[in-house]
Design a protein around this motif. Structure first.
Motif, PDB file in Angstrom:
ATOM      1  N   LEU A 126      -5.162  30.510  -9.258  1.00 35.57           N
ATOM      2  CA  LEU A 126      -4.049  30.163 -10.264  1.00 35.57           C
ATOM      3  C   LEU A 126      -4.098  31.106 -11.543  1.00 35.57           C
ATOM      4  N   GLN A 127      -5.572  31.030 -12.153  1.00 41.66           N
ATOM      5  CA  GLN A 127      -5.667  31.763 -13.229  1.00 41.66           C
ATOM      6  C   GLN A 127      -5.645  33.081 -13.388  1.00 41.66           C
ATOM      7  N   ALA A 139      -3.416  36.022 -13.648  1.00 42.79           N
ATOM      8  CA  ALA A 139      -1.958  36.420 -13.845  1.00 42.79           C
ATOM      9  C   ALA A 139      -1.380  37.383 -12.877  1.00 42.79           C
ATOM     10  N   SER A 140      -2.109  38.082 -12.197  1.00 42.83           N
ATOM     11  CA  SER A 140      -1.581  39.337 -11.129  1.00 42.83           C
ATOM     12  C   SER A 140      -1.596  38.912  -9.941  1.00 42.83           C
ATOM     13  N   LEU A 141      -1.955  37.285  -9.725  1.00 47.11           N
ATOM     14  CA  LEU A 141      -1.779  36.970  -8.332  1.00 47.11           C
ATOM     15  C   LEU A 141      -0.515  37.111  -7.630  1.00 47.11           C
ATOM     16  N   ASN A 142      -0.200  37.565  -6.425  1.00 44.73           N
ATOM     17  CA  ASN A 142       1.020  37.840  -5.933  1.00 44.73           C
ATOM     18  C   ASN A 142       1.153  37.818  -4.234  1.00 44.73           C
ATOM     19  N   ILE A 161       3.741  28.862  -6.616  1.00 44.25           N
ATOM     20  CA  ILE A 161       2.628  29.286  -7.850  1.00 44.25           C
ATOM     21  C   ILE A 161       3.243  28.817  -9.026  1.00 44.25           C
ATOM     22  N   ARG A 162       4.415  28.864  -9.330  1.00 45.21           N
ATOM     23  CA  ARG A 162       5.205  28.467 -10.606  1.00 45.21           C
ATOM     24  C   ARG A 162       4.909  27.059 -10.816  1.00 45.21           C
ATOM     25  N   GLU A 163       5.333  26.194  -9.854  1.00 45.32           N
ATOM     26  CA  GLU A 163       4.972  24.884 -10.111  1.00 45.32           C
ATOM     27  C   GLU A 163       3.830  24.543 -10.234  1.00 45.32           C
ATOM     28  N   SER A 164       2.817  25.025  -9.358  1.00 47.45           N
ATOM     29  CA  SER A 164       1.333  24.557  -9.457  1.00 47.45           C
ATOM     30  C   SER A 164       0.608  24.965 -10.885  1.00 47.45           C
ATOM     31  N   ARG A 165       0.856  26.023 -11.240  1.00 49.45           N
ATOM     32  CA  ARG A 165       0.656  26.454 -12.677  1.00 49.45           C
ATOM     33  C   ARG A 165       1.086  25.461 -13.771  1.00 49.45           C
ATOM     34  N   MET A 166       2.391  25.188 -13.716  1.00 53.72           N
ATOM     35  CA  MET A 166       3.032  24.169 -14.666  1.00 53.72           C
ATOM     36  C   MET A 166       2.093  22.876 -14.631  1.00 53.72           C
ATOM     37  N   GLY A 168      -2.634  32.109 -16.368  1.00 56.72           N
ATOM     38  CA  GLY A 168      -1.789  33.120 -15.979  1.00 56.72           C
ATOM     39  C   GLY A 168      -0.458  33.286 -16.549  1.00 56.72           C
ATOM     40  N   GLN A 169      -0.290  32.496 -17.559  1.00 63.07           N
ATOM     41  CA  GLN A 169       1.155  32.804 -18.211  1.00 63.07           C
ATOM     42  C   GLN A 169       1.144  33.626 -19.468  1.00 63.07           C
TER      43      GLN A 169
END
Length: 320
Positions: free
Chosen positions: A227-228, A230-233, A263-268, A293-294
């Motif tokens: 998750l850290q 930022a380019s994870l896709n 990905i988005r919800e896990s980062r939040m 990664g934001q």
């Protein structure tokens, strides 16, 4: 208590023939969310939107020529709010696609779709719809798994489907003339009814097979471990599992979600956890966001607010 109410009308009949489709594209974006429009023929194109904006919901009647609207990834990136839309078909047919699902709609059929995921709508000639737009949190507070129920059609001939369609039409015709308190109650009642009509759809989702469950677990484990970055896709994740991107997306879609939303919800969730962790109490909000990664702080703040209902700063203060 004051009530906000605004009415707008967009009609291509007010335009020169050469300007009609361009006007329509701009009007659709003004009325709903950022969208792209495509038409096989722009000659003699016609379209009309009657929009009323209220405190909680927007109601609009939209009609016109055959065309297609597309919600793209770049449109989502520019969005300020997370919203649900519900289209009730009033004339002819349409097909709404989102998260790998397609909802064909005939008279009084309806479906839910999300502004935070890409979607497309194919509209037939001389179509007409009633479109209801409202904040995601208004429905998620009633139906927590509503994000998993998009692009699943509700039959307008069923008892619940008919009740929603009829009630929505009745509310749209009388809400403007009501008192402030009554307007608010009508809006809340409509969202309650929408939640009730969507709840039975929970059983319509396709269950994952055992191998697919294992793939999903492996994919989510890889995501959480990276998750850290930022380019994870999706390409990175698919390659790590020896899958195609299409197959990866299919597995997530069958589970009622998307790779990007997970990905988005896990980062939040990680950011929220760090914000209230005593070990990071001296770290700035932007520092914590960058860690997970934001890189776009404005977009991060909007996304965080959509998920938790408050700003990162308020979240941190409330938890301490």
């Amino acid at each position: 208590m004051s009530s906000t109410f605004k009415r707008f009308t967009y009609d291509t009949n007010d335009c020169q023939p050469s300007e009609k489709f361009a006007f329509w594209r701009e009007s659709v974006c003004d009325a709903y969310v950022n969208l792209g429009c495509e038409a096989l023929s722009r000659k003699d194109f016609k379209g009309r939107i009657e929009l009323s904006k209220h405190d909680v919901i927007d109601l609009s009647f939209v009609s016109g020529s055959k065309h297609k609207v597309i919600r793209r990834a770049e449109d989502i990136g520019r969005a300020a709010e997370a919203e649900f839309l519900l289209s009730i078909q009033l004339n002819n047919r349409s097909i709404i696609e989102q998260c790998g699902r397609a909802a064909p709609l005939s008279r009084y059929d309806f479906t839910l779709y999300s502004s935070t995921e890409t979607y497309s709508i194919d509209l037939e000639e001389d179509f007409k719809q009633l479109v209801i737009k409202f904040p995601k949190k208004a429905l998620l507070s009633r139906l927590p798994d509503a994000n998993m129920l998009t692009a699943i059609p509700v039959n307008g001939a069923s008892q619940l489907g008919s009740l929603v369609a009829t009630t929505a039409l009745n509310i749209s015709s009388l809400i403007d003339s009501q008192t402030t308190d009554c307007k608010l109650l009508l809006q809340e009642t409509l969202i309650d009814l929408i939640a009730t009509s969507l709840a039975p759809l929970r059983g319509s989702r396709v269950e994952l097979s055992q191998p697919e469950q294992q793939l999903l677990i492996r994919a989510k484990s890889f995501i959480l471990a990276n998750l850290q970055d930022a380019s994870l896709n999706r390409e990175d994740i698919a390659n790590s599992l020896g899958l195609s991107v299409r197959r990866l997306s299919e597995v997530f879609t069958k589970n009622g979600e998307t790779v990007c939303s997970f990905i988005r919800e896990s980062r939040m969730q990680k950011i929220a956890s760090d914000l209230v962790d005593e070990r990071f109490q001296k770290a700035g909000i932007s520092e914590i966001a960058f860690k997970w990664g934001q890189n776009n702080l404005q977009h991060f703040s909007r996304t965080f607010r959509d998920q938790f209902g408050c700003s990162p700063r308020d979240y941190r203060q409330r938890k301490h």
